[in-house]
Scaffold this motif. Structure first.
Motif, short mmCIF file in Angstrom:
data_model
loop_
_atom_site.label_atom_id
_atom_site.label_comp_id
_atom_site.label_asym_id
_atom_site.label_seq_id
_atom_site.Cartn_x
_atom_site.Cartn_y
_atom_site.Cartn_z
N VAL A 165 0.86 -1.19 0.00
CA VAL A 165 0.00 0.00 0.00
C VAL A 165 0.89 1.23 0.00
O VAL A 165 1.80 1.36 0.83
N ASN A 166 0.65 2.15 -0.94
CA ASN A 166 1.42 3.39 -0.97
C ASN A 166 0.48 4.59 -1.16
O ASN A 166 -0.74 4.45 -1.10
N ARG A 167 1.08 5.74 -1.40
CA ARG A 167 0.34 6.99 -1.43
C ARG A 167 -0.82 6.93 -2.43
O ARG A 167 -0.65 6.53 -3.58
N GLY A 168 -2.00 7.34 -1.96
CA GLY A 168 -3.18 7.38 -2.81
C GLY A 168 -4.01 6.12 -2.80
O GLY A 168 -5.13 6.11 -3.32
N ASP A 169 -3.49 5.04 -2.21
CA ASP A 169 -4.22 3.77 -2.19
C ASP A 169 -5.30 3.78 -1.10
O ASP A 169 -5.14 4.41 -0.05
N SER A 170 -6.36 3.03 -1.35
CA SER A 170 -7.40 2.78 -0.35
C SER A 170 -7.71 1.29 -0.36
O SER A 170 -8.02 0.72 -1.41
N VAL A 171 -7.63 0.70 0.81
CA VAL A 171 -7.83 -0.75 0.93
C VAL A 171 -8.72 -1.03 2.13
O VAL A 171 -8.59 -0.39 3.18
N MET A 172 -9.63 -1.98 1.96
CA MET A 172 -10.45 -2.44 3.08
C MET A 172 -9.86 -3.73 3.65
O MET A 172 -9.60 -4.68 2.90
N LEU A 173 -9.65 -3.75 4.95
CA LEU A 173 -9.22 -4.96 5.64
C LEU A 173 -10.48 -5.69 6.09
O LEU A 173 -11.31 -5.13 6.82
N ALA A 174 -10.63 -6.93 5.64
CA ALA A 174 -11.87 -7.68 5.85
C ALA A 174 -11.70 -8.69 6.98
O ALA A 174 -10.76 -9.50 6.97
N ILE A 175 -12.62 -8.66 7.95
CA ILE A 175 -12.51 -9.52 9.14
C ILE A 175 -13.82 -10.28 9.34
O ILE A 175 -14.91 -9.69 9.34
N ASN A 176 -13.68 -11.57 9.52
CA ASN A 176 -14.83 -12.44 9.80
C ASN A 176 -15.02 -12.51 11.32
O ASN A 176 -14.36 -13.29 12.01
#
Length: 222
Positions: A165-176
């Protein structure tokens, strides 16, 4: 005889004065050397403290300006229980690249605490859109793993096996949360952290609503 005695007396006095002069000179030289050593020690100590202070300041700035930040945490309501949550993260302004392989998630409620690591088997590319967020294969069935849903990644750095992940990225961390807690009830306090290898931690802290009305719940916002 008096002349000889006077000569000897004068000669002895001259030698005594010379010896005293040499002694004074030795003391003076010793004082100069001591002062020089003291000055060197003071200058060396000052330089060392300055370097340490600069290093500490740089490290502090790096810790504060780098790392990840949580934008929002959303939960999925299934029959009165939150069975899944997603944590939307973005890099901080001065953060270097962050590999999700080195990120840990600490998550706990009053009776249990789990430490989760990234699972490459639960990576989902969501850059072109998703029809049903909580139905994608990003939620691991293991209680010690989290998945990733990539939303924004212009340089394609956040790939399945190398999720950087670097500048400008958007990520969802998914948890069960069903796998971890058996689901989360109403009025439950959840706390934890998203812990990158370097930089500031993200704080997870929310209390679930007293009643679950909607299928999608906003649990925490920036």
């Amino acid at each position: 005889m008096k002349g000889i005695e006077g000569y000897l007396h004068t000669n002895v006095r001259i030698k005594q004065d010379a010896a005293m002069g040499i002694g004074v000179m030795i003391i003076f030289i010793a004082m100069v050397l001591t002062a020089g050593i003291v000055a060197y020690v003071i200058l060396s100590t000052g330089s060392l403290l300055e370097n340490q202070s600069g290093s500490t300041g740089t490290q502090t700035i790096k810790e504060v300006s780098s790392g990840l930040k949580v934008s929002t945490i959303q939960g999925h309501n299934s029959l009165g229980l939150i069975d899944k949550i997603v944590i939307l993260i973005t890099p901080r302004a001065g953060s270097p690249e962050i590999d999700l392989n080195g990120v840990l998630i600490e998550l706990s409620e009053s009776n249990q605490k789990n430490i989760l690591k990234y699972s490459s088997s639960n990576w989902v590319d969501g850059r072109t859109g998703l029809t049903s967020l909580f139905d994608v294969n990003a939620f691991s069935s293991a209680s010690s793993e989290f998945g990733a849903i990539v939303l924004v990644d212009d340089d394609s750095s956040c790939f399945q096996t190398t999720p950087v992940v670097n500048r400008g990225d958007s990520v969802m961390l998914a948890i069960n949360t069903t796998a971890i807690f058996g689901g989360i009830n109403e009025n439950v306090n959840i706390v934890g952290n998203v812990i990158p290898e370097e930089g500031a931690w993200c704080i997870i802290q929310f209390r679930t609503p007293s009643s679950f009305v909607n299928p999608i719940l906003i649990l925490q916002e920036e």
